[in-house]
Design a protein around this motif. Sequence first.
Motif, PDB file in Angstrom:
ATOM      1  N   ALA A 508     -21.938 -39.900 -46.370  1.00 56.07           N
ATOM      2  CA  ALA A 508     -23.205 -40.688 -45.817  1.00 56.07           C
ATOM      3  C   ALA A 508     -22.235 -42.043 -45.241  1.00 56.07           C
ATOM      4  CB  ALA A 508     -23.108 -41.912 -47.609  1.00 56.07           C
ATOM      5  N   ALA A 509     -21.027 -41.141 -44.097  1.00 61.85           N
ATOM      6  CA  ALA A 509     -20.040 -41.807 -43.517  1.00 61.85           C
ATOM      7  C   ALA A 509     -21.296 -41.385 -41.897  1.00 61.85           C
ATOM      8  CB  ALA A 509     -19.119 -42.014 -43.342  1.00 61.85           C
ATOM      9  N   GLY A 510     -21.735 -40.165 -42.276  1.00 61.09           N
ATOM     10  CA  GLY A 510     -21.764 -38.876 -40.823  1.00 61.09           C
ATOM     11  C   GLY A 510     -21.842 -38.549 -41.011  1.00 61.09           C
ATOM     12  N   GLN A 511     -20.271 -38.045 -41.984  1.00 63.58           N
ATOM     13  CA  GLN A 511     -19.806 -36.568 -42.050  1.00 63.58           C
ATOM     14  C   GLN A 511     -20.026 -35.437 -42.388  1.00 63.58           C
ATOM     15  OE1 GLN A 511     -16.656 -36.449 -39.510  1.00 63.58           O
ATOM     16  NE2 GLN A 511     -17.430 -38.718 -38.783  1.00 63.58           N
ATOM     17  N   GLN A 512     -19.328 -34.165 -41.991  1.00 65.42           N
ATOM     18  CA  GLN A 512     -20.128 -33.416 -43.272  1.00 65.42           C
ATOM     19  C   GLN A 512     -18.973 -32.978 -43.831  1.00 65.42           C
ATOM     20  OE1 GLN A 512     -21.777 -31.855 -39.058  1.00 65.42           O
ATOM     21  NE2 GLN A 512     -22.697 -30.639 -39.998  1.00 65.42           N
ATOM     22  N   ALA A 513     -19.669 -31.956 -44.846  1.00 70.20           N
ATOM     23  CA  ALA A 513     -18.110 -31.343 -45.878  1.00 70.20           C
ATOM     24  C   ALA A 513     -18.356 -29.482 -45.424  1.00 70.20           C
ATOM     25  CB  ALA A 513     -18.245 -31.565 -47.395  1.00 70.20           C
ATOM     26  N   TYR A 514     -17.037 -28.771 -46.150  1.00 68.89           N
ATOM     27  CA  TYR A 514     -17.436 -27.375 -46.745  1.00 68.89           C
ATOM     28  C   TYR A 514     -16.675 -26.928 -48.181  1.00 68.89           C
ATOM     29  CZ  TYR A 514     -16.124 -26.256 -42.193  1.00 68.89           C
ATOM     30  OH  TYR A 514     -16.348 -25.993 -40.572  1.00 68.89           O
ATOM     31  N   TRP A 515     -17.536 -26.466 -49.188  1.00 70.24           N
ATOM     32  CA  TRP A 515     -17.031 -25.947 -50.121  1.00 70.24           C
ATOM     33  C   TRP A 515     -17.080 -24.991 -50.223  1.00 70.24           C
ATOM     34  CZ3 TRP A 515     -17.102 -29.893 -54.099  1.00 70.24           C
ATOM     35  CH2 TRP A 515     -17.147 -29.265 -55.888  1.00 70.24           C
ATOM     36  N   VAL A 516     -15.551 -24.168 -50.623  1.00 72.26           N
ATOM     37  CA  VAL A 516     -15.407 -23.118 -50.665  1.00 72.26           C
ATOM     38  C   VAL A 516     -14.623 -22.342 -51.589  1.00 72.26           C
ATOM     39  CG1 VAL A 516     -13.784 -21.003 -49.119  1.00 72.26           C
ATOM     40  CG2 VAL A 516     -14.539 -23.624 -47.906  1.00 72.26           C
ATOM     41  N   CYS A 517     -15.536 -21.413 -52.064  1.00 66.04           N
ATOM     42  CA  CYS A 517     -15.427 -20.768 -53.058  1.00 66.04           C
ATOM     43  C   CYS A 517     -15.097 -18.744 -53.161  1.00 66.04           C
ATOM     44  CB  CYS A 517     -16.908 -20.414 -54.341  1.00 66.04           C
ATOM     45  SG  CYS A 517     -17.054 -21.707 -54.476  1.00 66.04           S
ATOM     46  N   PRO A 518     -14.170 -18.754 -53.730  1.00 67.95           N
ATOM     47  CA  PRO A 518     -13.787 -17.384 -53.902  1.00 67.95           C
ATOM     48  C   PRO A 518     -14.376 -15.926 -54.177  1.00 67.95           C
ATOM     49  CG  PRO A 518     -12.908 -18.446 -55.969  1.00 67.95           C
ATOM     50  CD  PRO A 518     -13.008 -19.315 -55.598  1.00 67.95           C
ATOM     51  N   LEU A 519     -15.579 -16.004 -54.651  1.00 68.14           N
ATOM     52  CA  LEU A 519     -16.619 -15.354 -55.018  1.00 68.14           C
ATOM     53  C   LEU A 519     -18.182 -15.307 -55.425  1.00 68.14           C
ATOM     54  CD1 LEU A 519     -15.289 -14.085 -58.449  1.00 68.14           C
ATOM     55  CD2 LEU A 519     -14.505 -12.768 -56.398  1.00 68.14           C
ATOM     56  N   ILE A 520     -18.853 -14.440 -54.766  1.00 68.59           N
ATOM     57  CA  ILE A 520     -19.895 -14.481 -54.038  1.00 68.59           C
ATOM     58  C   ILE A 520     -21.092 -15.182 -55.493  1.00 68.59           C
ATOM     59  CG2 ILE A 520     -21.929 -13.096 -53.399  1.00 68.59           C
ATOM     60  CD1 ILE A 520     -20.056 -11.781 -51.181  1.00 68.59           C
ATOM     61  N   GLU A 521     -20.536 -14.037 -56.462  1.00 69.72           N
ATOM     62  CA  GLU A 521     -21.444 -14.160 -57.755  1.00 69.72           C
ATOM     63  C   GLU A 521     -21.021 -13.547 -58.720  1.00 69.72           C
ATOM     64  OE1 GLU A 521     -24.113  -9.688 -56.981  1.00 69.72           O
ATOM     65  OE2 GLU A 521     -24.918 -12.170 -56.454  1.00 69.72           O
ATOM     66  N   GLU A 522     -21.768 -14.282 -60.552  1.00 71.88           N
ATOM     67  CA  GLU A 522     -21.072 -13.625 -61.745  1.00 71.88           C
ATOM     68  C   GLU A 522     -19.872 -12.766 -61.450  1.00 71.88           C
ATOM     69  OE1 GLU A 522     -19.702 -16.539 -64.202  1.00 71.88           O
ATOM     70  OE2 GLU A 522     -21.680 -16.933 -63.344  1.00 71.88           O
ATOM     71  N   SER A 523     -18.741 -13.087 -62.262  1.00 77.92           N
ATOM     72  CA  SER A 523     -17.724 -12.059 -62.447  1.00 77.92           C
ATOM     73  C   SER A 523     -17.082 -11.474 -63.722  1.00 77.92           C
ATOM     74  CB  SER A 523     -16.361 -12.141 -61.348  1.00 77.92           C
ATOM     75  OG  SER A 523     -15.817 -11.112 -62.180  1.00 77.92           O
ATOM     76  N   GLU A 524     -17.681 -10.498 -64.454  1.00 80.61           N
ATOM     77  CA  GLU A 524     -17.018 -10.771 -65.466  1.00 80.61           C
ATOM     78  C   GLU A 524     -15.498 -10.603 -65.875  1.00 80.61           C
ATOM     79  OE1 GLU A 524     -18.663  -6.674 -67.124  1.00 80.61           O
ATOM     80  OE2 GLU A 524     -20.275  -7.146 -66.316  1.00 80.61           O
TER      81      GLU A 524
END
Length: 720
Positions: A508-524
Amino acid sequence: MPKGLVSERRPAPPQARAPATALAANPALAKKLEKLGVRIPFDLVLHLPMRYEDETVLTPIGEALDGSIAQIEGEVVRTEVAYRPRRQLISHIKDVTGAAVLRFFNFYPSQHKALAAGARVRAFGELRAGFFGAEMVHPRFRVLRTDAHDAPLPDTLTPVYPNTAGVSQYQLRVLIGQALQTESLDDTLPEPIRAEAGLIEFSEAVRTLHHPPPDVDEQALLDRSHPAWRRVKFDELLGQQLSMRMHYRARQALAAPALPARKSLIPKLLEALPFKLTSAQRRVWKQIGDDLARSHPMHRLLQGDVGSGKTIVAALAALRAVENGYQASFMAPTEILAEQHYRKLSQWIRPLGVEIAWISGGQKKSERNRIARGVADGSIAIVIGTHALVQDSTQFARLGLAIVDEQHRFGVRQRLALRAKVAQPTDGAKVAQSTDRAKVSDSAGPLEAHILMMSATPIPRTLAMSFFADLEVSAIDELPPGRTPIVTKLVADSRRDEVVRRIREACAAGQQAYWVCPLIEESETLDLQTAIESHALLSAALPELRVGLVHGRLSTQEKAAVMDAFVAGDIDVLVATSVIEVGVDVSNASLMVIEHAERFGLAQLHQLRGRVGRGTVESACILLYKSPLSPNARARLRVIYQSTDGFAIANEDLKLRGPGELLGARQSGVPMLRFADLQSDRDLLEAACAAAERMLDEYPQAAHAHSARWMAGRAELLRA
């Protein structure tokens, strides 16, 4: 021959020695021995025990303590097979002080027969209180001959070796015993060097480690501080140093195109830059420039922390090659990083009239062919790409400099393949650009390309001394001015909603953000929030924001489109896997959230955190973790929370993971240390570094003999 120079007799080359099958007399067993690293007979000498058992004394049954490891001897009273609660063999034995039970849950009929009533048996194992009194479960035992009740006890501790399925301790002891008798244990250290380092003789060291006397300091053996261990560790470090320095010296004898300063392109670039080089950048550029001006191959590692400005130094080196009539290549480990380099270098270099291209596996065939033709005819001066650059289809007209970014991510053979694309002394390259250049052009054979390797993961000093002994190392140890410090926060997964609110406020203040995850899709197997799921959840939770997704399974064009949108500000939140770990430079991104931070390594966390803090706004990195944390994960998160110094983090990473994991060397093929430890054996490493230079200068035959002993079959990979 002077005293101490017996080691000048060089042993047979490793390939000339008999294979391990000659000792094993059994091809199937020899194949199993290979899993233990035993390929030639001398490998058995260096297959050292992991612990010891004391079979030098007998303990009367009645005097053995509950829970103790003991060796007892007695007469078999009776032996029977019981079936409750499960099938087992139970043998009752006694001596004059008491009785005990030997219990076996897995047994052969021959063992039942051997433990017949009246037999004299000697057993070794842990004595515990059982239903029938003192008992040993699955002890090691031997039946003594009836005419040899007083069979002599061993006079040394019994070694317990690392083994594998199908190879028993008995087989290893026999084979190693043979090797100690038949293999040469001559000392490869000249007496003056051995005495100066305060080391015992090699033969004494290995015999002590395989068969230590009963009065030995067993704790010193176990913690590897015994003089015998120190000698073996010194020899291993010395073998590594010698092999790498031999390759280094051999490279100094090779010819390379001399690339002196021309002052045609580089001054124009420096004048056009919107920033000034830091003192550290100027220092390392001088070192690299001096190397390039010489007529033998540069082999230098440029390391620096995240955002320290390695790319501009690499650009200067590439222009040095171009202004001398040669090409430069720039190899990156991922397409995203390669494209980022292409974008940045294009901004700097294209205005100078230098043709630059990016080649990747995801491009259309027609585009790849066009670029390949330009590289082959020399019209493209600088080419950037991934491992596609080492494919046979990419041929250079005059490759003078090869730059390898994040070099530890490439396999050794990939780097060797790039070096093989050398600069040929063609007619076009023979233009008399300098006296040195003319001399090199007239030399016989092809010219080697200069190699500049870069790493954004700072390398601890001991690691550099050990595994980069054949390189010149430069370090950019300061950040450019004006960089905003990054605030690191540790947040439990249960507070996820607060983190989402923080993202809303930042955007909202005009900045951008990253959200990093360790996997691409579901792991059993791993209960982790995935990139795809996170993208869906964030899109629903933040409907007013534009949420993008990038990961390694997208095509090159799809990844490029997403990254372009993020760079342009058309995406507010970028959900990604660790493909954005290096190379991404978006100054407006001020917030990073790393999901399941406990699953990432320290180097990865530091690299990811470095994607923010590139503008003037205060930046933050939020490490989301899921409880409970393992001790190792807790230690990693504590380090990354407390420090932003890449060199300090790298040192802690070395302590936690060891050199193999830190370098990625288990994948790349670099021989790792088996016995020495870079943290606790720093004094031995420093002594080995000094001894290697002296041996090569004063005792060359001994140096080659020592290297052959320790690096047999592995030294070739150190040329990369």
